[in-house]
Enzyme design. Structure first.
Site, PDB file in Angstrom:
ATOM      1  N   GLY A 101     -47.419  21.879 -49.729  1.00  0.00           N
ATOM      2  CA  GLY A 101     -46.483  22.322 -50.947  1.00  0.00           C
ATOM      3  C   GLY A 101     -45.092  22.933 -50.306  1.00  0.00           C
ATOM      4  O   GLY A 101     -44.215  22.789 -50.813  1.00  0.00           O
TER       5      GLY A 101
ATOM      6  N   HIS B 201     -43.348   9.966 -45.502  1.00  0.00           N
ATOM      7  CA  HIS B 201     -44.372   9.493 -45.238  1.00  0.00           C
ATOM      8  C   HIS B 201     -44.225  10.003 -43.526  1.00  0.00           C
ATOM      9  O   HIS B 201     -42.647  10.035 -43.493  1.00  0.00           O
ATOM     10  CB  HIS B 201     -44.966   8.303 -45.473  1.00  0.00           C
ATOM     11  CG  HIS B 201     -46.055   8.475 -44.157  1.00  0.00           C
ATOM     12  ND1 HIS B 201     -47.076   8.403 -44.968  1.00  0.00           N
ATOM     13  CD2 HIS B 201     -46.159   7.100 -42.756  1.00  0.00           C
ATOM     14  CE1 HIS B 201     -48.364   7.670 -43.738  1.00  0.00           C
ATOM     15  NE2 HIS B 201     -46.929   7.590 -42.879  1.00  0.00           N
TER      16      HIS B 201
ATOM     17  N   GLU C 280     -47.965  -1.237 -54.430  1.00  0.00           N
ATOM     18  CA  GLU C 280     -49.366  -0.752 -54.823  1.00  0.00           C
ATOM     19  C   GLU C 280     -50.301  -0.549 -53.304  1.00  0.00           C
ATOM     20  O   GLU C 280     -51.271  -0.064 -52.775  1.00  0.00           O
ATOM     21  CB  GLU C 280     -49.961  -1.946 -55.629  1.00  0.00           C
ATOM     22  CG  GLU C 280     -50.110  -1.615 -57.098  1.00  0.00           C
ATOM     23  CD  GLU C 280     -51.047  -2.481 -57.740  1.00  0.00           C
ATOM     24  OE1 GLU C 280     -52.225  -2.907 -57.670  1.00  0.00           O
ATOM     25  OE2 GLU C 280     -50.631  -3.436 -58.743  1.00  0.00           O
TER      26      GLU C 280
ATOM     27  N   ASP D  47     -48.676   3.115 -48.534  1.00  0.00           N
ATOM     28  CA  ASP D  47     -47.192   3.091 -48.072  1.00  0.00           C
ATOM     29  C   ASP D  47     -46.224   1.894 -47.656  1.00  0.00           C
ATOM     30  O   ASP D  47     -45.437   2.455 -46.715  1.00  0.00           O
ATOM     31  CB  ASP D  47     -47.819   3.925 -46.777  1.00  0.00           C
ATOM     32  CG  ASP D  47     -48.260   5.273 -46.935  1.00  0.00           C
ATOM     33  OD1 ASP D  47     -48.258   6.456 -48.053  1.00  0.00           O
ATOM     34  OD2 ASP D  47     -49.168   5.572 -45.950  1.00  0.00           O
TER      35      ASP D  47
ATOM     36  N   GLU E 156     -38.583  16.963 -42.470  1.00  0.00           N
ATOM     37  CA  GLU E 156     -38.623  15.617 -44.370  1.00  0.00           C
ATOM     38  C   GLU E 156     -38.434  16.342 -44.837  1.00  0.00           C
ATOM     39  O   GLU E 156     -37.531  15.985 -46.360  1.00  0.00           O
ATOM     40  CB  GLU E 156     -40.320  15.746 -44.496  1.00  0.00           C
ATOM     41  CG  GLU E 156     -40.941  14.956 -43.804  1.00  0.00           C
ATOM     42  CD  GLU E 156     -42.252  15.262 -43.856  1.00  0.00           C
ATOM     43  OE1 GLU E 156     -43.059  15.272 -45.202  1.00  0.00           O
ATOM     44  OE2 GLU E 156     -43.354  15.106 -42.983  1.00  0.00           O
TER      45      GLU E 156
HETATM   46  C1  GRF Z   1     -46.220  16.144 -45.008  1.00  0.00           C
HETATM   47  O1  GRF Z   1     -46.145  15.901 -43.997  1.00  0.00           O
HETATM   48  C2  GRF Z   1     -46.071  14.399 -46.224  1.00  0.00           C
HETATM   49  O2  GRF Z   1     -45.173  13.525 -45.309  1.00  0.00           O
HETATM   50  C3  GRF Z   1     -47.258  13.800 -46.371  1.00  0.00           C
HETATM   51  O3  GRF Z   1     -48.290  14.650 -46.778  1.00  0.00           O
HETATM   52  C4  GRF Z   1     -47.556  16.034 -46.121  1.00  0.00           C
HETATM   53  C5  GRF Z   1     -47.358  16.697 -47.296  1.00  0.00           C
HETATM   54  O4  GRF Z   1     -46.978  18.562 -46.757  1.00  0.00           O
HETATM   55  N1  GRF Z   1     -47.452  13.255 -47.147  1.00  0.00           N
HETATM   56  P1  GRF Z   1     -46.600  18.935 -47.778  1.00  0.00           P
HETATM   57  O5  GRF Z   1     -47.420  19.870 -48.657  1.00  0.00           O
HETATM   58  O6  GRF Z   1     -45.479  18.846 -48.580  1.00  0.00           O
HETATM   59  O7  GRF Z   1     -46.084  20.178 -47.305  1.00  0.00           O
END
Ligand code: GRF
Length: 205
Positions: A16, A113, A146, A149, A178
């Site tokens: 999270g 992603h 659908e 990614d 991210e």
């Molecule tokens: C992240 O690397 C995200 O890009 C991928 O899953 C991971 C989740 O990390 N979809 P977190 O649970 O938000 O720390």
């Protein structure tokens, strides 16, 4: 009367940290939104603890207690609709969502992603990027359709790959990005700054 805030549902399965980045942006007033609901498909997901610590509604919905995927997704949809959510954010949510769910929130589901899509969709992404020998990776925020990614790309950040990188070091540097681009993409959506043109997402000033 103050206008209703833009409402988010965040779907999680694990650590999270992206949920935390969204919470932090809201608490710093950088994002004029509210998290109406956090749903996990994993009981002990640390993300649920983060939700709890910040006084957010956190819910564990066990896919195993439904007879099929549609039943589970119907329940997900009901919970989310009951909160009048504007946008569904997948943040490390490890289940593939089907037609029923996607049609219920058409063009209102986004995901983050850890690669520069369309390179390396799916799982074990950083490992595959290292094995392939690409010199740059990164992360992508995209609409969810659908195809896993495969939806239209909203934003990306580029991360160089160094010769001494391993999966952990690369994942960590990508994750930092991210945490920047995910809240930023949500802000663009809530400010109505994006226009979908075929596969392209245009950013209006
Ligand atoms: C992240 O690397 C995200 O890009 C991928 O899953 C991971 C989740 O990390 N979809 P977190 O649970 O938000 O720390």
């Amino acid at each position: 009367m103050t206008p209703d805030k833009f409402k988010l549902a965040v779907l999680v399965s694990g650590r999270g940290s992206n949920l935390q980045a969204i919470i932090d942006s809201i608490e710093k007033n950088e994002l004029q939104a509210e998290i109406a609901l956090v749903i996990s498909n994993v009981k002990n997901a640390y993300a649920l603890e983060r939700a709890h610590k910040h006084g957010l509604d956190g819910l564990f919905l066990d896919p195993k207690s439904y007879s099929d995927r549609n039943g589970y997704e119907q329940s997900l949809v009901e919970h989310i609709q009951s909160k009048s959510v504007n946008l569904v954010c997948l943040a490390g949510y490890m289940r593939v969502l089907g037609k029923y769910f996607i049609e219920a929130f058409s063009d209102r589901i986004i995901n983050i992603h850890p690669s520069l899509l369309p390179a390396f969709p799916g799982l074990h992404v950083q490992k595959r990027a290292l094995e392939h020998g690409v010199r740059f990776s990164g992360c992508t925020v995209h609409y969810v359709n659908e195809e896993v990614d495969g939806g239209a790309i909203i934003s990306q950040a580029v991360v160089p790959i160094f010769d001494n990188d391993d999966e952990a070091s690369l994942s960590e540097r990508i994750l930092e990005q991210e945490h920047i681009i995910y809240p930023e993409a949500i802000r663009l959506i809530l400010e109505d700054r994006l226009t979908l043109s075929g596969r392209r997402v245009l950013h209006n000033k």
